[in-house]
Structure formats: C-alpha cells, structure tokens
Design a protein around this motif. Structure first.
Motif, mmCIF file in Angstrom:
data_model
loop_
_atom_site.group_PDB
_atom_site.id
_atom_site.type_symbol
_atom_site.label_atom_id
_atom_site.label_comp_id
_atom_site.label_asym_id
_atom_site.label_seq_id
_atom_site.Cartn_x
_atom_site.Cartn_y
_atom_site.Cartn_z
ATOM 1 N N THR A 1 -9.246 -32.582 7.267
ATOM 2 C CA THR A 1 -8.873 -31.198 6.966
ATOM 3 C C THR A 1 -7.424 -30.936 7.389
ATOM 4 O O THR A 1 -6.863 -31.649 8.227
ATOM 5 N N ILE A 2 -6.857 -29.886 6.809
ATOM 6 C CA ILE A 2 -5.499 -29.486 7.161
ATOM 7 C C ILE A 2 -5.419 -29.168 8.650
ATOM 8 O O ILE A 2 -4.469 -29.562 9.340
ATOM 9 N N GLY A 3 -6.418 -28.457 9.153
ATOM 10 C CA GLY A 3 -6.418 -28.087 10.558
ATOM 11 C C GLY A 3 -6.423 -29.284 11.477
ATOM 12 O O GLY A 3 -5.695 -29.330 12.477
ATOM 13 N N ARG A 4 -7.249 -30.276 11.160
ATOM 14 C CA ARG A 4 -7.318 -31.453 12.021
ATOM 15 C C ARG A 4 -5.976 -32.183 12.060
ATOM 16 O O ARG A 4 -5.546 -32.657 13.114
ATOM 17 N N GLN A 5 -5.309 -32.255 10.905
ATOM 18 C CA GLN A 5 -4.028 -32.966 10.863
ATOM 19 C C GLN A 5 -2.942 -32.228 11.633
ATOM 20 O O GLN A 5 -2.103 -32.838 12.297
ATOM 21 N N ALA B 1 -8.444 -25.285 21.184
ATOM 22 C CA ALA B 1 -8.426 -23.883 20.732
ATOM 23 C C ALA B 1 -6.985 -23.383 20.615
ATOM 24 O O ALA B 1 -6.620 -22.741 19.617
ATOM 25 N N ALA B 2 -6.166 -23.690 21.616
ATOM 26 C CA ALA B 2 -4.763 -23.249 21.578
ATOM 27 C C ALA B 2 -4.004 -23.946 20.457
ATOM 28 O O ALA B 2 -3.170 -23.334 19.777
ATOM 29 N N ALA B 3 -4.321 -25.237 20.260
ATOM 30 C CA ALA B 3 -3.654 -25.980 19.194
ATOM 31 C C ALA B 3 -4.038 -25.432 17.826
ATOM 32 O O ALA B 3 -3.206 -25.355 16.915
ATOM 33 N N ARG B 4 -5.287 -25.009 17.676
ATOM 34 C CA ARG B 4 -5.717 -24.442 16.397
ATOM 35 C C ARG B 4 -5.033 -23.100 16.145
ATOM 36 O O ARG B 4 -4.636 -22.809 15.016
ATOM 37 N N PRO C 1 -4.251 -18.290 6.487
ATOM 38 C CA PRO C 1 -4.090 -19.516 7.262
ATOM 39 C C PRO C 1 -5.373 -20.014 7.923
ATOM 40 O O PRO C 1 -5.614 -21.228 7.962
ATOM 41 N N GLU C 2 -6.194 -19.109 8.456
ATOM 42 C CA GLU C 2 -7.423 -19.535 9.128
ATOM 43 C C GLU C 2 -8.342 -20.292 8.194
ATOM 44 O O GLU C 2 -8.916 -21.320 8.552
ATOM 45 N N ARG C 3 -8.464 -19.793 6.979
ATOM 46 C CA ARG C 3 -9.311 -20.476 6.011
ATOM 47 C C ARG C 3 -8.691 -21.800 5.580
ATOM 48 O O ARG C 3 -9.387 -22.793 5.389
ATOM 49 N N LEU D 1 1.021 -22.155 9.729
ATOM 50 C CA LEU D 1 0.715 -22.009 8.301
ATOM 51 C C LEU D 1 1.125 -20.622 7.804
ATOM 52 O O LEU D 1 1.582 -20.475 6.671
ATOM 53 N N GLY D 2 0.949 -19.615 8.650
ATOM 54 C CA GLY D 2 1.394 -18.289 8.269
ATOM 55 C C GLY D 2 2.909 -18.204 8.151
ATOM 56 O O GLY D 2 3.441 -17.571 7.235
#
Length: 335
Positions: free
Chosen positions: A109-113, A127-130, A145-147, A137-138
């Motif tokens: 996923t984009i988030g994991r990368q 959590a902080a990294a996410r 961005p969250e989605r 992304l914003g």
C-alpha cells in the motif's frame, strides 16, 4: 561563504555494451548550493539521468564504471560503502524518478511505503509515521490522504502516483532533492503546487535541488543556474538569465529556438512552425573527436571543430561567483 550541499568534480560514467564502452558522462563538474536550484537540460540520451543515478549508486556495478568525486555535505558518495549510502539516501539525498509506476512497489500500500521510509531514518512509531505520511500526501495535493494511504499504486492515476513518489522523496526533508522529470505526468495546476512545495522546502531547510527536465519554461521559472548537457558533456552553464537570455552555444540556441512562441504569430496571424535541431545525438560508443556537437552544428567551422575538443570557457558573467561558460569554437568571446 556557505559550503555547497553537493560538489561534483570530473564525473565520468562508462557502461559496458556489446558495441564496446559507452562514454555516457564525460568530465561533468558542478556544485549545488543550499537553497539553490540547478536545472540540467538536454535531449534524451545526453547523460542527464545517468549522471544523477551514478551519484546515488543506482547503476549496476557489473556494467557501470564511475569515477570522479561527488561530495554531499562533505562526504564522497562515490567512495561510500553500500550500507552508508543507504543511510544517506533519504535525509541526505532524495530522488523523484521519471516513471512513478516503476518507483513504487505494486504489492504494498501507499501508506506502508511511505511509513517504511519515514521510520527507516528516524525514531518514529507507526502511528506518528502514518500521520506524517498523511500530511505529506496532503501537501503534494493528493485528495483524501487518509484513504489514499490504504490504496495500492494501481488504484491511482499516473499523476497521483507521481505525487506519492514526490511525497516519499520529501518525507525525510533531504539536504539534496533530485527531480528527474518530476512534473512531466502532472497537469499545470498540480505542477505549480509541486514547484511551490519544493520552493517552500528550500526556504525552510536550505535544500539544494537538481531539476532534470526538457521543459525550458519550467526552468525559466524555478532555476537559479542552468547546465546544458550534450553527448555526456556540459556544453554550457551559467545563471538562468545568462543561459536563456544570452545563449552562447549553438546547441543551446537550437533548444531555445524549438520553443513555441504563441505571443508572436506570423504576419498572417498563424504561429510559425517550430525550429528543429537537425540530425540526432551521437551514440555514446562513438563520440566525435572534436566538438561533440560538430556533426549537427549549423555554424560549424574548419577542421578545428571536427578534431579539437573545445574547453568549457568563461564568456562573461553578471556575477563574480557565477560565470557564464560554453564549450564551443563558434562563440565570440570564448577563450
């Protein structure tokens, strides 16, 4: 005097090929200062992208031989051990590649990368990294961005993927940002947002930027200095005003002559056809002995052009620290 973020000296790249050694980059030297944008321009095959891939150790060692010096904040990138180079990529130097689909892992996923890159270079919990990833992304203009963090690369458009790649490159606020055609896949509005974001990063952290592009319009708006490459060599460099307003090398004049000028239609109201640079760039396995541009040059002179390589000579300057230089026998004032 502030030390440069990057100092490149006599960078040379040779690639092994079935037709013999390809001389892809030939004695390239330049600096990038804090907060400075150096635009590298030239046709495809001129050595622009290979030169920066060599700096970051991204060329296959069995095929590529890289020599010279490349000091990033005082450390030579070309002599670093692989583990140290991995530490430097990120907070030291970030890169935005030309093709976002090949830059992103299709099964993550984009988030994991994004989170992986943030945590690899800092003591940050997931959590902080996410949260940081969503903020990035914003900042690069990605809607919701969250989605987007939970989506895979194939679920995004080409322009959205490029914005993700730019966010990854900026995630550790690098001292040097290398952008290889970073805004090519984006529309003009998003392109302006990305340029504004990069300029903000420069203002906040003094980030040096190498901007590789074919778009001379973008160069005019963002660059402090311009380096024109042809046949793996720098054929002209100087301030953006010197190079774009007073081009000295025939190749630079050819590139600028190929730009459309919609503000100056012909007498019948029709915009004239674009000028072109005749011929094609020389193969890196068979470069001319003299001026590298000689076979295509519209103003080439005698045997000197064909057989003697011109030095990169100072022509004049608007600033004592930023000379205007060109490597040609066909420019008045070269010496």
């Amino acid at each position: 005097m502030t030390a440069p973020v990057l100092e490149v000296e006599e960078l040379r790249v040779r690639l092994r090929t079935p037709r013999g050694p390809a001389h892809v980059v030939n004695g390239l030297s330049y600096t990038v200062g804090p907060g400075e944008t150096v635009a590298v321009v030239g046709e495809s095959g001129s050595g622009k992208s290979v030169s920066v891939l060599a700096l970051l150790g991204l060329l296959p060692p069995r095929v590529a031989t890289v020599t010279g010096r490349a000091l990033l904040q005082g450390e030579d990138l070309l002599t670093m051990r692989p583990e140290r180079l991995r530490q430097v990529r990120g907070p030291g130097a970030g890169m935005v590649f030309q093709d976002p689909m090949t830059s992103l892992n299709p099964v993550l996923t984009i988030g994991r990368q994004l989170v992986e890159g943030i945590r690899a270079h800092g003591d940050v919990d997931k959590a902080a990294a996410r949260r940081r990833a969503a903020d990035l992304l914003g900042e690069v203009g990605l809607p919701d961005p969250e989605r987007a963090l939970d989506r895979y690369p194939h679920e995004l458009s080409g322009g959205m993927r490029q914005r993700v790649v730019i966010a990854i490159a900026l995630s550790n606020e690098p001292a040097l940002l290398i952008a290889d055609e970073a805004t090519t896949a984006l529309d003009v509005t998003v392109q302006a947002q990305i340029i504004d974001l990069v300029e903000k990063l420069q203002a906040d952290r003094g980030t040096g930027v190498i901007w590789i592009t074919h778009d001379l319009g973008v160069v005019a708006g963002i660059a402090d200095r311009v380096l024109v490459m042809y046949g793996g060599r720098c054929v002209e460099d100087g301030t953006v005003d010197d190079v774009l307003e007073h081009p000295a090398h025939p190749y630079t004049r050819g590139l600028l002559g190929a730009l459309p000028d919609l503000a100056r239609p012909g007498p019948d109201g029709v915009v004239p056809d674009l000028a072109t640079v005749p011929g094609t760039p020389p193969p890196p396995t068979d470069l001319p002995a003299g001026c590298v541009f000689w076979p295509r040059c519209p103003v080439r002179g005698d045997a000197r052009c064909e057989h003697e390589q011109p030095p990169l000579a100072v022509l004049g300057t608007a600033s004592a620290t930023l000379p205007h230089r060109a490597a040609t026998w066909c420019t008045e004032g070269s010496s």
